[in-house]
Design an enzyme around this catalytic site. Structure first.
Site, PDB file in Angstrom:
ATOM      1  N   THR A   1      37.183  34.399  34.640  1.00 48.58           N
ATOM      2  CA  THR A   1      35.993  34.936  35.310  1.00 48.58           C
ATOM      3  C   THR A   1      34.876  35.159  34.293  1.00 48.58           C
ATOM      4  O   THR A   1      33.704  34.928  34.601  1.00 48.58           O
ATOM      5  CB  THR A   1      36.334  36.252  36.046  1.00 48.58           C
ATOM      6  OG1 THR A   1      37.504  36.055  36.824  1.00 48.58           O
ATOM      7  CG2 THR A   1      35.198  36.690  36.948  1.00 48.58           C
ATOM      8  N   GLY A   2      35.218  35.592  33.108  1.00 48.83           N
ATOM      9  CA  GLY A   2      34.222  35.828  32.056  1.00 48.83           C
ATOM     10  C   GLY A   2      33.386  34.579  31.790  1.00 48.83           C
ATOM     11  O   GLY A   2      32.170  34.657  31.578  1.00 48.83           O
TER      12      GLY A   2
ATOM     13  N   GLU B   1      34.399  41.674  27.996  1.00 48.39           N
ATOM     14  CA  GLU B   1      35.701  42.107  27.456  1.00 48.39           C
ATOM     15  C   GLU B   1      36.753  41.411  28.294  1.00 48.39           C
ATOM     16  O   GLU B   1      36.894  41.700  29.487  1.00 48.39           O
ATOM     17  CB  GLU B   1      35.846  43.637  27.549  1.00 48.39           C
ATOM     18  CG  GLU B   1      34.908  44.406  26.640  1.00 48.39           C
ATOM     19  CD  GLU B   1      35.180  44.186  25.158  1.00 48.39           C
ATOM     20  OE1 GLU B   1      36.184  43.538  24.800  1.00 48.39           O
ATOM     21  OE2 GLU B   1      34.376  44.652  24.343  1.00 48.39           O
TER      22      GLU B   1
ATOM     23  N   CYS C   1      45.004  45.252  28.754  1.00 49.47           N
ATOM     24  CA  CYS C   1      44.507  44.068  28.045  1.00 49.47           C
ATOM     25  C   CYS C   1      45.021  44.039  26.615  1.00 49.47           C
ATOM     26  O   CYS C   1      45.300  42.979  26.076  1.00 49.47           O
ATOM     27  CB  CYS C   1      42.984  44.041  28.076  1.00 49.47           C
ATOM     28  SG  CYS C   1      42.224  45.545  27.483  1.00 49.47           S
TER      29      CYS C   1
END
Ligand code: NAD
Length: 475
Positions: A226-227, A244, A278
């Site tokens: 998605t980033g 992030e 994460c």
């Protein structure tokens, strides 16, 4: 402030709902227990307009004025920690005491960041002129947040963005919208209208936000896939971005460690929040000399670990947060079984419709197995043998990710040397999962772009402006 009332969005300091609602599922039961408004382009436009309108007065307050408001906002959370925690456990799944920890940490973060400041810097001061560097706010910030730490990771964005003089539209994950909506409701009487707007929505709302020309910046936390889409959308009008993203963090355990205590810490660092972290250890490289004792100690811990409904006393690990992620984790596990890998399963999980996965270790799988190569984001940890330091560093670095890593050794000098060779944004020595409002956090390689936290993180919410000021020349 009524936590039992239906959740509404906050736009321009007012409660807003829509004709369409979406269910929020409790991952411990698999059943809906709340519903929230589904925002579309109209609500997004209204939120951006409100944030634009609030900008000049918020900016004019200056650092001290904004700090005072934000400290009040942080304090307002404290009497409601238990109510937020109950809501958090119901939507996110984490055990209640740990949910409480995240709410308290969020309030602490806001306070700590609010005390920061970026002063003007004089870079030249001569008889002819003074050159100063200032840090102006960017404008309206879009904050897009994931479901694994929905309260804290929202605060990582809210605190620096607002302190620096920006206004914000925040979108929580569709899986965990409740705490964010309630926080905005709590702040309706504290923050000036329009400074902080929260809208909830489905999968189409994120792309609508990243395409909206009214945002000056997108601050995004979520997956690397998605980033990349966020970065692409931001490029159209050169919005600033902080990303992030995902990680597949390696920890390297040297042969000189104290096995019982290190096994416990490794276990905690790998499985906290049912491994939906994460910066969790996701590949555990253990030296041959201590491989068996560490594997056996961790397996014993897995067999004792209580996985269940976080609202129940004594539960240490909650469910996987949503059905999609649960299916992914189960598919990885089934794949490992089909590959004939040695699977060391933990204690049985409760039956029923909850998204529970037992804490699971995989005993020395090949490096190219999907359980090693992919970010599991669930409680499946591959344990991998090594005997040579150079070789293990190469294996640890052989990833497109570079979020964090850890080295475990009694020889601190050697650990520092190994840490220096790891291609990650953060490395811990004899520790894990550490961060702080004053400590910069960034992902290397495809784990991120930009920085959160610390002065470097605060700077990302500002536009650098250099002003040349002439001095009056003596006649
Ligand atoms: P995700 O990328 O699926 O979603 C994150 C957010 O983006 C959600 O709010 C989602 O609705 C929104 N979104 C989805 N598609 C979008 C699009 N095209 N444009 C804009 N927004 C969009 O991630 P997730 O599953 O919620 O979170 C898990 C991932 O996040 C893991 O990979 C994890 O490692 C990562 N993560 C990273 C950090 C970090 O600080 N580096 C912290 C937590 C989680």
């Amino acid at each position: 402030m009524n936590f039992a009332s239906a959740c509404t969005m906050t736009i321009a300091g007012r409660a807003v709902t829509t004709g369409r609602l979406m269910d929020v599922i409790n991952p411990a039961t698999g059943k809906p227990f709340a519903a929230v408004p589904v925002a579309g382009a109209d609500e997004l436009n209204a939120a951006v307009d409100a944030a634009q309108a609030a900008l000049p007065a918020w900016k004019a307050l200056g650092w001290d004025g904004r700090r005072e408001v934000l400290l009040r906002a942080a304090k307002a959370i404290e009497p409601h920690v238990d109510e937020f925690a109950a809501l958090f456990t119901a939507e996110q799944g984490r055990p209640l005491d740990q949910a409480k920890g995240e709410i308290q940490l969020g309030a602490y973060w806001l306070k700590a960041v609010s005390r920061q400041q970026l002063d003007d810097e004089v870079v030249e001061d001569t008889d002819a002129r003074r050159v100063i560097v200032r840090h102006d706010p960017l404008g309206v910030v879009a904050a897009i947040v994931p479901w694994n730490f929905p309260f804290l990771l929202a605060m990582w964005k809210i605190a620096p963005a607002l302190l620096a003089g920006n206004t914000m539209v925040l979108k929580p994950s569709p899986f965990t919208p409740l705490c964010s909506l309630k926080l905005a409701e709590l702040w309706r009487d504290i923050l000036p209208a329009g400074v902080y707007n929260v809208i909830s929505g489905e999968n189409d709302l994120g792309p609508l936000m990243t395409a909206h020309p009214g945002f000056a910046k997108i601050s995004f936390t979520g997956s690397t896939a998605t980033g990349k889409r966020v970065m692409e959308a931001a490029s159209r009008d050169l919005k600033r971005i902080t990303l992030e993203l995902g990680g597949n963090d390696a920890a390297i355990v040297m042969p000189d460690v104290d096995v019982p205590s290190v096994a416990q810490k490794l276990f905690a660092g790998a499985f906290y929040n049912s491994a939906q972290v994460c910066i969790a250890t996701k590949r555990l490289y253990i030296h041959n000399d201590v491989y068996e004792p560490i594997r056996d100690a961790m397996h014993a811990l897995a067999q004792q670990a209580v996985v269940g409904d976080g609202a129940q006393q004594g539960v240490q690990f909650g469910p996987i947060q949503n059905r999609m992620q649960y299916d992914r984790v189960i598919a990885l596990l089934n794949g490992a079984r089909e590959q004939g890998l040695t699977i060391l399963e933990g204690r049985a999980v409760p039956p029923g419709d909850g998204y529970f996965v037992p804490i699971t270790l995989i005993d020395n799988p090949p490096e190219d197995a999907p359980v090693v190569a992919e970010e599991a984001f669930g409680p499946i940890l591959p344990l991998l043998r090594f005997s040579d330091v150079d070789e293990v560093i190469a294996r640890a670095n052989a990833s497109e990710y570079g979020l964090a890593g850890a080295v475990w050794s009694d020889d601190i000098d050697q650990a520092v040397e190994i840490a220096g060779r790891m291609e990650t944004g953060t490395v811990w020595i004899n520790d894990n999962l550490q961060s702080g409002p004053h400590i910069p956090f960034a992902g290397a390689k495809q784990s991120g772009f930009g920085v959160e936290n610390g002065k470097d993180g605060l700077r990302e919410y500002t536009a650098l402006k250099t002003v040349f000021i002439p001095k009056k020349q003596a006649d």
